[in-house]
Scaffold this active site. Structure first.
Site, PDB file in Angstrom:
ATOM      1  N   CYS A   8       0.868  -1.189   0.000  1.00  0.00           N
ATOM      2  CA  CYS A   8       0.000   0.000   0.000  1.00  0.00           C
ATOM      3  C   CYS A   8       0.900   1.233   0.000  1.00  0.00           C
ATOM      4  O   CYS A   8       2.086   1.137  -0.339  1.00  0.00           O
ATOM      5  CB  CYS A   8      -0.973  -0.019   1.178  1.00  0.00           C
ATOM      6  SG  CYS A   8      -0.180   0.012   2.803  1.00  0.00           S
ATOM      7  N   ASN A  11       2.330   1.454   4.325  1.00  0.00           N
ATOM      8  CA  ASN A  11       2.643   0.197   5.028  1.00  0.00           C
ATOM      9  C   ASN A  11       2.332   0.271   6.524  1.00  0.00           C
ATOM     10  O   ASN A  11       2.998  -0.362   7.344  1.00  0.00           O
ATOM     11  CB  ASN A  11       4.110  -0.224   4.798  1.00  0.00           C
ATOM     12  CG  ASN A  11       4.421  -1.663   5.206  1.00  0.00           C
ATOM     13  OD1 ASN A  11       5.535  -1.969   5.626  1.00  0.00           O
ATOM     14  ND2 ASN A  11       3.466  -2.562   5.110  1.00  0.00           N
ATOM     15  N   CYS A  13      -1.360   0.756   7.346  1.00  0.00           N
ATOM     16  CA  CYS A  13      -2.799   0.469   7.454  1.00  0.00           C
ATOM     17  C   CYS A  13      -3.167  -0.774   6.646  1.00  0.00           C
ATOM     18  O   CYS A  13      -3.266  -1.873   7.192  1.00  0.00           O
ATOM     19  CB  CYS A  13      -3.639   1.658   7.006  1.00  0.00           C
ATOM     20  SG  CYS A  13      -3.410   3.136   8.041  1.00  0.00           S
ATOM     21  N   ARG A  14      -3.378  -0.607   5.332  1.00  0.00           N
ATOM     22  CA  ARG A  14      -3.952  -1.701   4.544  1.00  0.00           C
ATOM     23  C   ARG A  14      -3.038  -2.902   4.385  1.00  0.00           C
ATOM     24  O   ARG A  14      -3.467  -4.049   4.591  1.00  0.00           O
ATOM     25  CB  ARG A  14      -4.368  -1.169   3.159  1.00  0.00           C
ATOM     26  CG  ARG A  14      -5.510  -0.187   3.220  1.00  0.00           C
ATOM     27  CD  ARG A  14      -5.637   0.590   1.927  1.00  0.00           C
ATOM     28  NE  ARG A  14      -4.523   1.488   1.721  1.00  0.00           N
ATOM     29  CZ  ARG A  14      -4.320   2.235   0.646  1.00  0.00           C
ATOM     30  NH1 ARG A  14      -5.175   2.166  -0.354  1.00  0.00           N
ATOM     31  NH2 ARG A  14      -3.293   3.043   0.555  1.00  0.00           N
ATOM     32  N   SER A  15      -1.773  -2.675   3.985  1.00  0.00           N
ATOM     33  CA  SER A  15      -0.928  -3.851   3.694  1.00  0.00           C
ATOM     34  C   SER A  15      -0.526  -4.648   4.945  1.00  0.00           C
ATOM     35  O   SER A  15      -0.494  -5.881   4.867  1.00  0.00           O
ATOM     36  CB  SER A  15       0.277  -3.486   2.819  1.00  0.00           C
ATOM     37  OG  SER A  15       1.150  -2.597   3.451  1.00  0.00           O
ATOM     38  N   ASP A 124      -8.208   3.863   0.858  1.00  0.00           N
ATOM     39  CA  ASP A 124      -7.259   4.301   1.878  1.00  0.00           C
ATOM     40  C   ASP A 124      -8.043   4.762   3.110  1.00  0.00           C
ATOM     41  O   ASP A 124      -8.811   5.724   3.031  1.00  0.00           O
ATOM     42  CB  ASP A 124      -6.444   5.460   1.289  1.00  0.00           C
ATOM     43  CG  ASP A 124      -5.357   5.937   2.237  1.00  0.00           C
ATOM     44  OD1 ASP A 124      -5.392   5.563   3.427  1.00  0.00           O
ATOM     45  OD2 ASP A 124      -4.480   6.696   1.782  1.00  0.00           O
TER      46      ASP A 124
HETATM   47  P1  4NP Z   1      -1.788   2.807   4.027  1.00  0.00           P
HETATM   48  O1  4NP Z   1      -2.444   4.164   4.600  1.00  0.00           O
HETATM   49  O2  4NP Z   1      -1.235   3.143   2.659  1.00  0.00           O
HETATM   50  O3  4NP Z   1      -2.953   1.873   3.948  1.00  0.00           O
HETATM   51  O4  4NP Z   1      -0.719   2.381   5.002  1.00  0.00           O
HETATM   52  C1  4NP Z   1      -1.747   5.368   4.669  1.00  0.00           C
HETATM   53  C2  4NP Z   1      -0.798   5.544   5.640  1.00  0.00           C
HETATM   54  C3  4NP Z   1      -0.122   6.751   5.735  1.00  0.00           C
HETATM   55  C4  4NP Z   1      -0.412   7.766   4.849  1.00  0.00           C
HETATM   56  C5  4NP Z   1      -1.359   7.588   3.865  1.00  0.00           C
HETATM   57  C6  4NP Z   1      -2.029   6.373   3.776  1.00  0.00           C
HETATM   58  N1  4NP Z   1       0.280   9.021   4.957  1.00  0.00           N
HETATM   59  O5  4NP Z   1      -0.034   9.927   4.170  1.00  0.00           O
HETATM   60  O6  4NP Z   1       1.156   9.169   5.827  1.00  0.00           O
END
Ligand code: 4NP
Length: 158
Positions: A8, A11, A13-15, A124
């Site tokens: 993702c 790294n 949240c989703r992954s 997201d």
């Molecule tokens: P992820 O979510 O891609 O599912 O881990 C996010 C985590 C951090 C951010 C954006 C999305 N960020 O902008 O810091």
């Protein structure tokens, strides 16, 4: 050994949720010694950090602890090492294709393996509330079942 990498943006949240969920499923299926699972982000904002608290709580509600995972950034070498590189959304897939110098058949959207939803991107959840993380869990669970079936087929192929 079949190697699976979930990817993702951050790294956190989703992954890592996908990693924890899929590892639990693989363990239940008895294939833990034949499938290696990891996750990474396309960006380096959260290198070395544990998953987001909301992601940890969502996974804990489903009985899976992901508190020990640490954020890392995907590299070009990942694209060579892993048999499946599974992006959460099209933006992640674009970034991976740029990293690998073009599209590759094993670099795909994870939700291509989902059979109960027509959605192809895991939204997201970072800027939303806990319900977003439950939605992510449901989409990941659907695709995880399809991915496991694909891997079982591959392992049984002569
Ligand atoms: P992820 O979510 O891609 O599912 O881990 C996010 C985590 C951090 C951010 C954006 C999305 N960020 O902008 O810091």
């Amino acid at each position: 050994m079949i190697k699976v990498l979930f990817v993702c943006l951050g790294n956190i949240c989703r992954s890592p949720m996908a990693e924890g969920l899929f590892r639990a499923l693989v363990e239940k299926s008895g294939l833990a010694d034949r499938v290696q699972i990891d996750s990474a982000g396309t960006h380096g904002y959260h290198i070395g950090e544990p998953p987001d608290e909301r992601a940890r709580k969502a996974m804990a509600r489903h009985g899976v602890d992901i508190g020990m995972l640490e954020g890392r950034k995907a590299t070009a070498i990942d694209l060579e090492i892993f048999d499946y590189v599974l992006a959460m959304d099209r933006s992640n897939l674009d970034d991976l294709e740029r990293l690998g110098g073009g599209p590759r058949p094993h670099v795909r959207l994870f939700l291509e393996f989902a059979h109960h939803s027509a959605e192809r991107e895991v939204p997201d959840p970072y800027y939303g509330g806990p319900e977003g993380f439950e939605r992510v869990y449901a989409l990941l669970e659907d695709a995880a079942a399809g991915l496991l079936a694909d891997i079982e087929q591959r392992l049984n192929r002569p």
